[in-house]
Design a protein around this motif. Structure first.
Motif, short mmCIF file in Angstrom:
data_model
loop_
_atom_site.label_atom_id
_atom_site.label_comp_id
_atom_site.label_asym_id
_atom_site.label_seq_id
_atom_site.Cartn_x
_atom_site.Cartn_y
_atom_site.Cartn_z
N SER A 1 4.04 -5.94 -3.17
CA SER A 1 3.78 -6.18 -1.76
C SER A 1 4.52 -7.45 -1.35
O SER A 1 4.61 -8.40 -2.14
CB SER A 1 2.27 -6.39 -1.55
OG SER A 1 2.03 -6.99 -0.27
N TYR B 1 3.52 -8.89 1.57
CA TYR B 1 2.58 -9.45 2.56
C TYR B 1 2.78 -10.97 2.57
O TYR B 1 3.03 -11.57 1.52
CB TYR B 1 1.16 -9.06 2.12
CG TYR B 1 0.07 -9.46 3.08
CD1 TYR B 1 -0.19 -8.71 4.22
CD2 TYR B 1 -0.70 -10.60 2.85
CE1 TYR B 1 -1.18 -9.09 5.10
CE2 TYR B 1 -1.69 -10.99 3.73
CZ TYR B 1 -1.93 -10.23 4.86
OH TYR B 1 -2.91 -10.60 5.73
N LEU C 1 2.53 1.99 -3.38
CA LEU C 1 1.62 2.70 -4.29
C LEU C 1 1.47 4.16 -3.87
O LEU C 1 1.58 5.08 -4.68
CB LEU C 1 0.24 2.01 -4.28
CG LEU C 1 0.19 0.58 -4.84
CD1 LEU C 1 -1.12 -0.10 -4.42
CD2 LEU C 1 0.34 0.58 -6.35
N ASP D 1 0.26 -1.75 -10.22
CA ASP D 1 0.06 -2.48 -8.97
C ASP D 1 0.38 -3.94 -9.24
O ASP D 1 -0.41 -4.66 -9.86
CB ASP D 1 -1.38 -2.30 -8.47
CG ASP D 1 -1.62 -2.99 -7.12
OD1 ASP D 1 -0.86 -3.91 -6.77
OD2 ASP D 1 -2.60 -2.62 -6.42
N THR E 1 -10.41 -5.12 -7.26
CA THR E 1 -9.03 -5.24 -6.76
C THR E 1 -9.10 -5.27 -5.24
O THR E 1 -10.18 -5.11 -4.66
CB THR E 1 -8.18 -4.02 -7.23
OG1 THR E 1 -6.84 -4.16 -6.72
CG2 THR E 1 -8.75 -2.69 -6.76
N ALA E 2 -7.95 -5.48 -4.61
CA ALA E 2 -7.88 -5.32 -3.16
C ALA E 2 -8.14 -3.84 -2.84
O ALA E 2 -7.68 -2.97 -3.58
CB ALA E 2 -6.49 -5.71 -2.66
N LYS F 1 1.64 -13.35 -0.35
CA LYS F 1 1.92 -13.04 -1.76
C LYS F 1 2.95 -14.02 -2.32
O LYS F 1 3.59 -14.75 -1.58
CB LYS F 1 2.41 -11.59 -1.89
CG LYS F 1 1.49 -10.57 -1.25
CD LYS F 1 0.24 -10.26 -2.08
CE LYS F 1 -0.80 -9.59 -1.21
NZ LYS F 1 -1.43 -8.39 -1.71
N GLN G 1 0.17 -8.75 -6.74
CA GLN G 1 -0.20 -10.16 -6.90
C GLN G 1 0.55 -10.80 -8.07
O GLN G 1 0.15 -11.87 -8.52
CB GLN G 1 -1.72 -10.27 -7.14
CG GLN G 1 -2.53 -9.67 -6.00
CD GLN G 1 -4.01 -10.01 -6.06
OE1 GLN G 1 -4.47 -10.70 -6.97
NE2 GLN G 1 -4.77 -9.55 -5.09
N ASN H 1 -6.79 -1.95 -1.00
CA ASN H 1 -5.53 -1.22 -0.79
C ASN H 1 -5.16 -0.33 -1.98
O ASN H 1 -4.56 0.72 -1.80
CB ASN H 1 -4.38 -2.20 -0.54
CG ASN H 1 -4.71 -3.17 0.56
OD1 ASN H 1 -5.64 -3.95 0.44
ND2 ASN H 1 -3.98 -3.12 1.65
N LEU I 1 -4.04 -8.39 -11.65
CA LEU I 1 -4.80 -9.11 -10.62
C LEU I 1 -4.67 -10.64 -10.75
O LEU I 1 -4.68 -11.18 -11.86
CB LEU I 1 -6.27 -8.72 -10.68
CG LEU I 1 -7.04 -8.99 -9.39
CD1 LEU I 1 -6.62 -8.04 -8.27
CD2 LEU I 1 -8.54 -8.90 -9.61
N THR J 1 0.84 -1.20 0.00
CA THR J 1 0.00 0.00 0.00
C THR J 1 0.87 1.25 0.00
O THR J 1 0.64 2.19 -0.77
CB THR J 1 -0.92 0.01 1.24
OG1 THR J 1 -1.60 -1.25 1.31
CG2 THR J 1 -1.94 1.12 1.17
N GLY K 1 5.68 -5.73 4.16
CA GLY K 1 6.78 -5.21 3.36
C GLY K 1 6.32 -4.89 1.97
O GLY K 1 5.24 -5.34 1.53
N TYR L 1 -12.76 -10.38 -4.73
CA TYR L 1 -13.16 -9.89 -3.42
C TYR L 1 -14.67 -9.82 -3.42
O TYR L 1 -15.27 -9.54 -4.45
CB TYR L 1 -12.51 -8.53 -3.15
CG TYR L 1 -10.99 -8.69 -3.11
CD1 TYR L 1 -10.34 -9.04 -1.93
CD2 TYR L 1 -10.26 -8.56 -4.28
CE1 TYR L 1 -8.96 -9.21 -1.90
CE2 TYR L 1 -8.87 -8.74 -4.25
CZ TYR L 1 -8.23 -9.07 -3.07
OH TYR L 1 -6.88 -9.27 -3.05
C1 LIG Z 1 -1.92 -7.08 -1.24
C2 LIG Z 1 -2.30 -6.02 -2.20
C3 LIG Z 1 -1.98 -4.67 -2.01
C4 LIG Z 1 -1.42 -4.13 -0.73
O1 LIG Z 1 -0.28 -4.70 -0.24
P1 LIG Z 1 0.03 -4.63 1.34
O2 LIG Z 1 1.46 -5.08 1.40
O3 LIG Z 1 -0.91 -5.55 2.02
O4 LIG Z 1 -0.13 -3.22 1.77
C5 LIG Z 1 -2.27 -3.76 -3.01
N1 LIG Z 1 -2.86 -4.16 -4.14
C6 LIG Z 1 -3.21 -5.44 -4.36
C7 LIG Z 1 -3.85 -5.81 -5.66
C8 LIG Z 1 -2.95 -6.41 -3.39
O5 LIG Z 1 -3.32 -7.68 -3.61
#
Ligand SMILES: *Cc1c(COP(=O)(O)O)cnc(C)c1O
Length: 367
Positions: free
Chosen positions: A181, A183, A64, A157, A85-86, A186, A160, A88, A133, A61, A194, A311
């Motif tokens: 990300s 996370y 971005l 972005d 999308t997420a 991922k 993923q 975030n 995505l 996040t 991170g 989602y």
């Molecule tokens: C996971 C995700 C994010 C955000 O990443 P974080 O590390 O959780 O902040 C942004 N965009 C998409 C599409 C994601 O799947």
């Protein structure tokens, strides 16, 4: 048999000696912030993608958000992205003070429909944020053409899609900046939060580095900007360096699992994910479509298979984005009721995959 949706403890067991040693070394070193592991990870990750620079930050996040901020985007501006999308993606835009403007997706790739961009353009538009995505790339050529025509930067972005390719190029290396990300779930995941921004623009990288570290310039305690505290720490960087060594193998394994599912589910009547001829999918998620999604999900749960919906509520229908409720996004709204994410991660066994395929087969027979 149980098939959990993710199994991060199993992923740890595969790498236990390497991860334990890496973590122990960092703790013993006494260097925890902006040390040698962060610098090395930035080199290794940018080389792996074929991009000049990587700047690590503390989440996808923030990757971005800080990219937009570094490009001067904020109050009164608009950024065109997708609602499917997420959340975030939109939160990062909103955090700058700018407004997200949502366009519809292509129903086959689940990604931004480039043909919808023109309808979303206004005199306030300052950037485009396509989302690769589920691990499938966006059709980037028309997005880049549109951006060039209107003088807009493109921030990808890639949260993923570590390792996904668009016409032989790594996603993240196509736009002006690519945001990742780390996370834990991922394709490349830390043991915490991170993220990273990659770019070929050295000036942008320098500004990002400063913005992520309080806005400090080359000289310590001298602030160029009102920055954020958004750094990846040495422990996460050391862990990610070990995992990056296996990322190609993990992505190959995800693709093998996807092929196995595609074959095993070919006669079930489900709509299966596709891979466009110009893309390489890295199957962060394996998303099928069914007109009886909720019943299928319940059936799978009863069979010990965890499935999820990514989602369930598109961003433009979220309470936090209530002013967007009138947006018309027909594909986005149709997909949301049909999509189901099946377990897909390198540690899944063949028996588990057969169990998932069998459970779906039983459901289709009963209904
Ligand atoms: C996971 C995700 C994010 C955000 O990443 P974080 O590390 O959780 O902040 C942004 N965009 C998409 C599409 C994601 O799947």
């Amino acid at each position: 048999m149980e098939v959990p949706y993710v199994n991060l403890a199993a992923a740890y067991r595969e790498l236990k000696p390497e991860l334990d040693e890496a973590v122990q070394k960092v703790i013993a070193s006494g260097s925890y912030i902006l040390g040698e592991n962060v610098a090395a990870l930035e080199d290794e990750f940018s080389s792996w993608l074929g991009v000049a620079e990587a700047v690590t930050v503390n989440s996808g996040t923030d990757a971005l958000y800080l990219s937009l901020k570094a490009l001067g985007i904020g109050d009164g501006h608009e950024v065109i992205t997708v609602s499917h999308t997420a959340v975030n993606t939109a939160l990062a835009i909103a955090k700058t003070g700018a407004e997200p403007v949502f366009v519809d997706v292509d129903a086959d790739t689940f990604c931004m429909d480039p043909g919808a961009l023109a309808g979303a353009l206004s005199e306030r538009t300052r950037a485009l944020m396509p989302v690769h995505l589920y691990g499938h790339p966006v059709d980037m050529d028309p997005v880049m053409d549109f951006a060039a025509e209107h003088g807009l930067p493109v921030i990808e972005d890639c949260a993923q899609a570590h390792g996904a390719l668009y016409r032989e190029r790594a996603v993240g290396s196509i736009g002006h900046a690519g945001c990742f990300s780390f996370y834990p779930t991922k394709n490349l995941g830390a043991c915490g939060d991170g993220g990273a921004v990659v770019t070929d623009d050295a000036a942008l990288a320098r500004k990002l580095r400063s913005l992520a570290n309080c806005g400090q310039g080359e000289e310590r305690y001298r602030n160029e900007y009102r920055g954020d505290v958004s750094r990846l720490d040495e422990l996460q960087a050391a862990i990610l360096r070990e995992k990056l060594k296996r990322l190609d193998a993990c992505n190959r394994r995800r693709r093998e699992i996807a092929s196995y599912y595609l074959e095993g589910l070919s006669s079930t009547g489900l709509v299966l994910p596709i891979e466009r001829e110009w893309g390489r999918h890295v199957y962060h998620l394996f998303v099928v479509r069914s007109g009886r999604r909720d019943a299928l999900k319940t059936h799978l749960e009863r069979s010990g298979v965890q499935a999820m919906v990514h989602y369930p509520l598109p961003v433009h229908l979220q309470p936090a984005f209530a002013e967007h409720r009138s947006d018309r996004l027909p594909q986005t709204q149709k997909l949301v009721d049909e999509i189901l994410s099946l377990p897909v991660y390198p540690e899944l066994s063949k028996d588990q995959l057969d169990h998932v395929i069998g459970a779906i087969g039983n459901f289709q027979q009963e209904h």
